[in-house]
Scaffold this active site. Structure first.
Site, PDB file in Angstrom:
ATOM      1  N   GLU A   1       0.802  -1.233   0.000  1.00  0.00           N
ATOM      2  CA  GLU A   1       0.000   0.000   0.000  1.00  0.00           C
ATOM      3  C   GLU A   1       0.832   1.279   0.000  1.00  0.00           C
ATOM      4  OE1 GLU A   1      -4.115  -1.312   2.032  1.00  0.00           O
ATOM      5  OE2 GLU A   1      -2.493  -0.960   3.453  1.00  0.00           O
TER       6      GLU A   1
HETATM    7  C1  TNX Z   1      -4.846  -3.978   4.337  1.00  0.00           C
HETATM    8  S1  TNX Z   1      -3.158  -6.298   4.021  1.00  0.00           S
HETATM    9  C2  TNX Z   1      -3.601  -3.769   4.888  1.00  0.00           C
HETATM   10  C3  TNX Z   1      -3.491  -3.443   6.326  1.00  0.00           C
HETATM   11  C4  TNX Z   1      -4.824  -3.246   6.970  1.00  0.00           C
HETATM   12  C5  TNX Z   1      -5.771  -4.307   6.490  1.00  0.00           C
HETATM   13  C6  TNX Z   1      -7.104  -4.264   7.150  1.00  0.00           C
HETATM   14  C7  TNX Z   1      -2.128  -5.302   3.893  1.00  0.00           C
HETATM   15  C8  TNX Z   1      -0.906  -5.821   3.362  1.00  0.00           C
HETATM   16  N1  TNX Z   1      -2.420  -4.046   4.235  1.00  0.00           N
HETATM   17  O1  TNX Z   1      -2.678  -2.311   6.494  1.00  0.00           O
HETATM   18  O2  TNX Z   1      -4.664  -3.316   8.344  1.00  0.00           O
HETATM   19  O3  TNX Z   1      -5.943  -4.181   5.102  1.00  0.00           O
HETATM   20  O4  TNX Z   1      -7.879  -5.361   6.783  1.00  0.00           O
END
Ligand code: TNX
Length: 507
Positions: free
Chosen positions: A324
């Site tokens: 992300e």
């Molecule tokens: C996505 S999964 C994220 C997390 C969040 C999560 C909540 C991922 C690699 N990144 O930062 O906590 O969704 O479901």
């Protein structure tokens, strides 16, 4: 809580590779039953002692652990090591007849898993912390033979101790749950925007400032080096490898709040004009923060952190996040991941990252963790092995139904059957079983503040994922699982484990 009358009626989770009921009388625990372990093997002795600690309070007999020179004498639960046998490190063979219970394995990990199977073959009352005689008519185990071993090498769970902090004691409770279901990886998400949770001597403000809060503004917390090493040891004694994760280059606001020179973030969401961009963050937005990829200081920081954590972590893996990222260009991102990969390698570890790392040039030893499916294939095509954590199936921070109070729902609602009833090998087109290292169930903690809440989301989905990752596809079956898992609720109640009584199961 009646004892089993035939081994065929067992409620084992994960279901073993093969269970063959025998004939004749059952084995009965008595005041004279001993636990025997191979002489001069401290790991096996510790496993025998762990079994003793489970049996003594509930059964009420002494269960001494004694070294055995030869074959198991009558009236014993015997742990036997046969190094080099074809079972692999985690497989085991369990035979029960009226005279003895024998758990044979080629390595201590297999003895440990066999011990967990034996525990589940006893009446649920065995989990009581005090005498359970009023609940249990007889401490017997029916005769038969179990041959067992895991399908996947990586059978994992992740706990996010960054969004909300979990104490050492709480993490140990989570480890106990994983051990009961033969999982072997605990991935600890140790740093995110809202908190830095691990002592780093060369960058002390990470914990002093970055560890000082959490989602919602509570006091946060962090593990000292001694506490972290204690957790590693506790997990190791239960044949669970801790995989530490420091998420980067994004999800780094806590580090940047501690050392502003590290940052190239966008303004902090929800803060007018971004004037608090250098402050701590207690919201739950994702993706805004980033370490500066064009500054050498950033890589000195990464090197120090990976060196210090690596030195405390006997396990082979170092998870560096990589998910992300919206504050950097693709090119900046790829260069960052490649340099971090070199640093992880230099410190003798294998890099693990979320699937986005597939956009960088990866070494064939690097491991990518699939979670939403768009870039895991890029990693696979470079030879990386994959860990599967599809959010719509095994993100156990997702609500079970719209009525579930805890949890998020961005990947949908994830009822028990959804977590259980899928096949890892057909899930990603063109990725063969040999490229799938295993399965992991992540528990993100934006909405959960303590272990009781964590357990509500984890149980019964963690046991479902455990069976998915342990048992061969041909032996797995939803109808069978839902009937077997029902019997576990009595154990959870005695163990003080909170759970979601899914309407998909007749408890
Ligand atoms: C996505 S999964 C994220 C997390 C969040 C999560 C909540 C991922 C690699 N990144 O930062 O906590 O969704 O479901």
């Amino acid at each position: 809580m009646h004892p089993l009358t035939t081994l065929g009626a067992h409620q084992l989770v994960p279901v073993p590779v093969s269970v063959t009921p025998g004939t004749g009388a059952p084995f009965t625990l008595t005041a004279a039953t001993t636990i025997t372990v191979p002489a001069n093997d401290s790991a096996a002795a510790r496993i025998g002692e762990l079994l003793g600690m489970i049996l003594r309070p509930s059964v009420g007999s002494p269960f001494p652990v004694v070294a055995s020179a030869g074959g198991p004498p009558n009236g014993t639960i015997a742990f036997v090591l046969t190094p080099g046998s074809a079972m692999g490190d985690e497989g085991y063979d369990l035979t029960i007849d009226s005279t003895a219970v024998r758990i044979t394995a080629s390595a201590p990990a297999g003895l440990f898993h066999g011990m967990q199977t034996l525990r589940q073959l006893l009446p649920a009352g065995v989990e009581a912390q005090q005498s359970a005689h009023h609940m249990v008519s007889a401490w017997t185990i029916p005769p038969g033979h179990i041959v067992d071993g895991p399908r996947f090498a990586w059978r994992g769970a992740m706990l996010d101790v960054a969004r909300h902090f979990f104490t050492v004691d709480e993490v140990e409770q989570y480890i106990d749950l994983l051990a009961l279901y033969k999982l072997n990886i605990l991935h600890l998400h140790l740093a995110d925007d809202q908190g830095w949770r691990i002592q780093i001597d060369s960058w002390p403000r990470l914990t002093a400032i970055g560890g000082s809060t959490q989602v919602g503004g509570g006091k946060g917390g962090f593990y000292t080096k001694d506490e972290y090493m204690g957790l590693v040891r506790y997990a190791q004694e239960r044949y669970i490898t801790i995989v530490p994760e420091i998420d980067m280059p994004a999800h780094t606001n806590a580090a940047i709040a501690s050392y502003p020179q590290l940052g190239c973030s966008k303004p902090t969401p929800g803060v007018f004009g971004g004037t608090q961009a250098l402050g701590t963050y207690t919201g739950i937005a994702v993706g805004f923060s980033a370490l500066c990829p064009d500054s050498e200081g950033t890589f000195k920081f990464v090197d120090d952190v990976i060196r210090e954590i690596g030195a405390m972590t006997p396990g082979q893996y170092m998870h560096v996040g990589g998910d992300e990222v919206t504050a950097l260009t693709n090119e900046q991102y790829a260069r960052f991941v490649e340099r971090v990969q070199d640093i992880v390698n230099k410190h003798g570890k294998t890099m693990v990252g979320w699937e986005e790392i597939g956009k960088a040039r990866l070494l064939p030893t690097t491991i990518a963790q699939q979670w939403k499916s768009d870039s895991a294939l890029l990693a696979f095509r470079q030879g990386a092995k994959l860990i599967l954590s599809p959010a719509s199936k095994v993100y156990i921070d997702m609500k079970y139904t719209p009525q579930t109070e805890l949890g998020l729902d961005w990947a949908g609602f994830v009822e028990l059957r959804t977590s259980y009833d899928w096949d890892p090998v057909t899930y990603l087109n063109g990725v063969p079983e040999t490229s799938i290292l295993g399965i992991e169930a992540p528990l993100w903690s934006e909405t959960i503040q303590n272990i009781t809440a964590a357990e509500y989301l984890a149980v019964p989905r963690v046991p479902a994922v455990a069976e998915l990752s342990w048992t061969p596809a041909a032996q797995r079956n939803w109808e069978s699982f839902r009937s077997r898992i029902a019997g576990h609720a009595a154990r959870w109640r005695l163990l003080g484990i909170n759970y979601y009584p899914s309407p998909q199961v007749q408890w």
